[in-house]
Design an enzyme around this catalytic site. Structure first.
Site, mmCIF file in Angstrom:
data_model
loop_
_atom_site.group_PDB
_atom_site.id
_atom_site.type_symbol
_atom_site.label_atom_id
_atom_site.label_comp_id
_atom_site.label_asym_id
_atom_site.label_seq_id
_atom_site.Cartn_x
_atom_site.Cartn_y
_atom_site.Cartn_z
ATOM 1 N N ARG A 1 0.820 -1.220 0.000
ATOM 2 C CA ARG A 1 0.000 0.000 0.000
ATOM 3 C C ARG A 1 0.853 1.269 0.000
ATOM 4 O O ARG A 1 0.529 2.250 0.663
ATOM 5 C CB ARG A 1 -0.967 -0.013 1.197
ATOM 6 C CG ARG A 1 -2.053 -1.078 1.080
ATOM 7 C CD ARG A 1 -2.993 -1.026 2.264
ATOM 8 N NE ARG A 1 -2.296 -1.315 3.506
ATOM 9 C CZ ARG A 1 -2.772 -1.062 4.717
ATOM 10 N NH1 ARG A 1 -3.947 -0.502 4.852
ATOM 11 N NH2 ARG A 1 -2.070 -1.374 5.787
ATOM 12 N N ASN B 1 -16.324 -4.289 -6.059
ATOM 13 C CA ASN B 1 -16.260 -3.522 -4.822
ATOM 14 C C ASN B 1 -15.381 -2.293 -4.979
ATOM 15 O O ASN B 1 -15.049 -1.630 -3.998
ATOM 16 C CB ASN B 1 -15.709 -4.407 -3.707
ATOM 17 C CG ASN B 1 -16.742 -4.567 -2.625
ATOM 18 O OD1 ASN B 1 -17.509 -3.639 -2.358
ATOM 19 N ND2 ASN B 1 -16.771 -5.727 -2.004
ATOM 20 N N GLY C 1 -26.589 -1.328 16.022
ATOM 21 C CA GLY C 1 -25.692 -2.352 16.565
ATOM 22 C C GLY C 1 -24.422 -1.815 17.178
ATOM 23 O O GLY C 1 -24.165 -1.991 18.357
ATOM 24 N N GLU D 1 -26.110 -5.304 -3.659
ATOM 25 C CA GLU D 1 -24.939 -5.144 -4.530
ATOM 26 C C GLU D 1 -24.527 -6.457 -5.190
ATOM 27 O O GLU D 1 -23.719 -6.448 -6.102
ATOM 28 C CB GLU D 1 -23.770 -4.528 -3.757
ATOM 29 C CG GLU D 1 -23.133 -5.448 -2.746
ATOM 30 C CD GLU D 1 -22.045 -4.747 -1.942
ATOM 31 O OE1 GLU D 1 -22.283 -3.633 -1.475
ATOM 32 O OE2 GLU D 1 -20.969 -5.349 -1.796
ATOM 33 N N HIS E 1 -23.435 9.368 9.179
ATOM 34 C CA HIS E 1 -22.164 9.566 8.475
ATOM 35 C C HIS E 1 -21.547 10.909 8.791
ATOM 36 O O HIS E 1 -20.441 11.205 8.351
ATOM 37 C CB HIS E 1 -22.364 9.417 6.970
ATOM 38 C CG HIS E 1 -22.856 8.057 6.596
ATOM 39 N ND1 HIS E 1 -24.197 7.754 6.541
ATOM 40 C CD2 HIS E 1 -22.200 6.910 6.319
ATOM 41 C CE1 HIS E 1 -24.337 6.473 6.223
ATOM 42 N NE2 HIS E 1 -23.151 5.944 6.092
HETATM 43 N N1 GLN Z 1 -24.606 -3.953 12.914
HETATM 44 C C1 GLN Z 1 -23.663 -3.253 12.118
HETATM 45 C C2 GLN Z 1 -23.230 -1.970 12.814
HETATM 46 O O1 GLN Z 1 -24.017 -1.396 13.477
HETATM 47 C C3 GLN Z 1 -24.230 -2.923 10.747
HETATM 48 C C4 GLN Z 1 -23.169 -2.384 9.833
HETATM 49 C C5 GLN Z 1 -23.631 -2.108 8.420
HETATM 50 O O2 GLN Z 1 -24.776 -1.883 8.153
HETATM 51 N N2 GLN Z 1 -22.742 -2.097 7.472
HETATM 52 O O3 GLN Z 1 -22.121 -1.518 12.679
#
Ligand code: GLN
Ligand code: ZN
Length: 770
Positions: free
Chosen positions: A16, A125, A448, A621, A711
């Site tokens: 990298r 990806n 989560g 995806e 985000h």
């Molecule tokens: N359970 C995961 C989290 O909360 C879900 C992550 C995701 O949607 N990519 O981080």
């Protein structure tokens, strides 16, 4: 003699190096000269590697500091207006600062512009920067990167084949930024720039130019189909003596075969991995002037080529066209595979037997060369020896007990329709769950993860290094989990989570605990810009040797009377974010993973976890590129999810989570997953996304539309969220609605997390009161 042709080479460097050089430059810790020097070294290394491997047609202009599509936007002058104020500020070496501003946004000197949008490159990806077009879009040759790199290679004594993304695909992967026109109609304005590029390359002495038109292997409307011939006629005229190579990949040509073989080009490249049998239909159509480049070594996956199998295909082409009109190549650019298998030395995570089944980019070059020599017939002793080793490796993959577990295969073969169905319909389950949990209207929950702070990451790193003991690590995780449970109680959230502090990457976390998985140390693949991922490798039949998540979930549940959600990653997402075996259908591998997840679901249920979330952020995806193949994929993907989640009690509540914004064509399949609750990303689209859930087809089960965007560190107000929830209520019945953020909170810091969740709970309470 069969020539060897390579389409593109990974450019982040074996370790990298480019990522590090880019990031140092962005952080102003190194000069532009240092960055340019690092890039030059990578290019030089790549070209020499390919030359040493005996590749005849070596690509140039496949290097990129960030993204090759962005390079092209700069080359043809498709620079959105918001960056024009920066034009005066850029260095004229490579317009690097302008380029990075388009890639990453620019906040400096009182200027504040956002980055260009980014999206997945076809079904890979890899993410590219989406070209933006306006109605009166003009194009103008703005960068000579393609020429500089060609000349740079030449000065090293290496003749290369410049690579250009073709004009039709370039327009099609872009976006109209205003109404009232169709971007494909810009083609007439764009082609003159391509003509200039080709004229310059011809003048510089280039012998071959590769024009990538992957869309030629996709579903096209009649209008676009009709554009290929005239477009290539113009390119061919401008190219003069240059031999053009029309290049397709990721799919078979199918209904576009006639167009493709009749293009006025020297050679046509076919993907014989994805379009395994297309030679049967293409060969009879190939005109006498056309050479075929056979994409026979997989450019998308890490398995050794099966020489015996490939040679049958190559012979089929050679018999029809002769050796001079057949080239050997990888199926696509090697951008999508890691650099060099020789840098892998960890017997623990990648056993020697498994390693012997693999080939990374550098090894794939050798395979291309071997196949050319073997097909040619004048085989030297070393190649003959490698052929024998290749046969042995293929044979060991067919039979190795490391791969083949009869009991896993049998269990997978015996999945019944009942295994893929909950016992009772949703309405019955909902009543049973309501009786058990007694949740209020608009129940609140999170997705989560909670903040992965510096501390949390340090504990993990320290444990790996041996700087702390397992007990010390467990204690730290336990404390963080307990604090998080207490916080959620305090905030008055209804359904809690344990916080996922013990996890780094979700797929890696499960992969490490499942049998049939291997891991690399340096198997980096570029995901976007300087971001790389190291996908785990599924090499064998997958099963779950022991509990994976029960410990932390039941610990968290033991701390509280409120329900704590178990947290799993779904089978399709685990598949999608791994390198997948190619010796059985993807669906079979997915079913094996589904059964392993089911075992974990049942273990959680037994341990007293009554609500279990199975994340499937990647289900969409995985959609095949060609419409005709999509239904079949959705059928098995949905069924695999159901297998992972169906063999549970009626009053065990299954959640799933997805975080993207395109549900329109797949909503009925998402509903068919039959999760009791689905949480989705909606806040950035102001709940518009819910239209998919409330259009002609009414989504039947419960939904948690994300009420705030995780985000960004911005803390949304209660009123904003109330507003969003009212919008949701207008299209989805209130009894079906849950209240939650868009996605997991692991990238956020604690203060904004607390503040946002506090407002979120208040917003839910306001709605309840209405
Ligand atoms: N359970 C995961 C989290 O909360 C879900 C992550 C995701 O949607 N990519 O981080
Ligand atoms: Zn998410």
């Amino acid at each position: 003699m069969l020539l060897t042709n390579n389409l593109g080479y990974p450019r982040v460097g074996a370790f990298r190096e480019l990522k590090k050089a880019n990031e140092a430059y962005w952080a102003k810790k190194s000069s532009v000269e240092e960055l340019l020097e690092a890039a030059k070294k990578i290019r030089e290394g790549n070209w020499k590697t390919q030359k040493d491997a005996g590749i005849d047609l070596i690509p140039s202009n496949d290097f990129s500091f960030y993204d090759q599509v962005l390079d092209l936007s700069l080359t043809v002058g498709a620079i959105p207006a918001r960056y024009h104020s920066l034009l005066s500020k850029v260095d004229n070496n490579y317009s690097l600062d302008l380029y990075f501003a388009m890639a990453r946004g620019f906040q400096q000197d009182g200027i504040d512009v956002t980055a260009m949008e980014m999206t997945k490159w076809l079904d890979t990806n890899y993410h590219y920067m989406v070209p933006e077009f306006t109605k009166d879009q003009q194009f103008k040759l703005t960068s000579e990167k393609f020429l500089n790199e060609y000349n740079e290679a030449r000065s090293l004594g290496i003749e290369t084949k410049p690579v250009l993304l073709g004009p039709i695909t370039y327009l099609l992967i872009g976006k109209e930024k205003e109404a009232g026109f169709n971007r494909i109609d810009l083609l007439d304005r764009l082609i003159p720039v391509y003509e200039q590029i080709l004229a310059k390359l011809a003048e510089a002495g280039a012998q071959y130019v590769q024009i990538d038109e992957p869309f030629l292997a996709l579903d096209l409307d009649e209008k676009v189909k009709a554009l290929y011939q005239p477009t290539f006629e113009k390119l061919a005229a401008a190219a003069k003596n240059i031999k053009l190579i029309a290049t397709t990949y990721f799919e078979a040509l199918k209904d576009n075969e006639d167009i493709a073989v009749n293009l006025p080009v020297h050679a046509l490249h076919l993907d014989l991995v994805r379009g395994e049998n297309q030679l049967d239909t293409v060969l009879p159509k190939v005109p006498a002037s056309l050479t075929l480049s056979l994409g026979i070594v997989e450019g998308r996956n890490i398995w050794k080529n099966d020489y015996e199998k490939s040679l049958v295909k190559i012979k089929q082409a050679v018999d029809a066209l002769g050796k001079d009109r057949v080239w050997i190549a990888p199926s696509s650019s090697l951008l999508h595979v890691p650099f060099d298998l020789d840098n892998e030395h960890n017997e623990q995570s990648l056993p020697a037997e498994v390693k012997n089944w693999l080939a990374f980019a550098k090894q794939k070059l050798a395979e291309v060369k071997d196949l050319a020599v073997l097909a040619d017939g004048e085989v030297d002793a070393a190649t003959a020896e490698r052929f024998e080793a290749n046969k042995a490796a293929a044979e060991s993959r067919r039979t190795s007990p490391l791969i083949h577990r009869p009991e896993v295969k049998e269990r997978t073969n015996n999945i019944t329709d009942d295994d893929a169905k909950r016992t009772s319909p949703f309405a019955v389950r909902k009543a049973a769950q309501q009786a058990k949990f007694n949740l209020p209207a608009f129940p609140t929950t999170t997705i989560g993860s909670f903040p992965q702070t510096k501390d949390v990451r340090k504990w993990r790193a320290d444990l790996k290094k041996g700087a702390i003991t397992q007990e010390e690590y467990d204690k730290a995780i336990a404390e963080e989990t307990e604090n998080t449970i207490r916080l959620q109680e305090q905030l008055d959230i209804d359904v809690l989570v344990h916080g996922e502090f013990e996890r780094n990457d979700m797929v890696e976390y499960f992969g490490e605990q499942l049998a049939g998985y291997a891991f690399t140390q340096n198997g980096w693949v570029q995901s976007y810009g300087s971001r790389c991922v190291k996908p785990p490798i599924i090499y064998g039949d997958v099963y779950r040797p022991k509990d994976m998540t029960v410990r932390w979930s039941s610990y968290a549940q033991s701390l509280t009377n409120r329900p704590v959600k178990g947290m799993l990653t779904g089978p399709v997402t685990i598949l999608q974010w791994s390198f997948v075996r190619n010796d059985q259908p993807r669906s079979t591998t997915t079913y094996q993973i589904a059964l392993a997840i089911l075992d974990e679901v049942q273990a959680l249920e037994k341990a007293g976890i009554k609500i279990i979330q199975i994340d499937e952020p990647a289900i969409r995806e995985g959609l095949p590129l060609r419409k005709a193949d999509q239904k079949d994929y959705l059928n098995w993907a949905v069924r695999a999810f159901r297998v992972s989640s169906s063999n549970v009690a009626d009053d065990t509540q299954i959640h799933t989570h997805m975080c993207y914004s395109e549900f329109n064509n797949v909503i009925e399949d998402i509903a068919a997953m039959d999760a009791d609750v689905i949480t989705i990303e909606t806040s950035r689209s102001q709940m518009k996304l819910l239209n998919a859930f409330a259009g002609d087809f009414k989504y039947p089960n419960d939904i948690g539309p994300g009420v705030y965007d995780i985000h960004s560190p911005r803390v949304p107000s209660k009123d904003e969220m109330v507003d969003l929830l009212r919008k949701a209520k207008a299209v989805v019945p209130a009894e079906q609605l849950w209240v939650n953020p868009d996605c997991g909170l692991k990238t956020r810091a604690w203060p904004e997390t607390k503040a946002a969740l506090e407002s979120m709970v208040e917003a839910a309470k306001t709605l309840r009161a209405e």
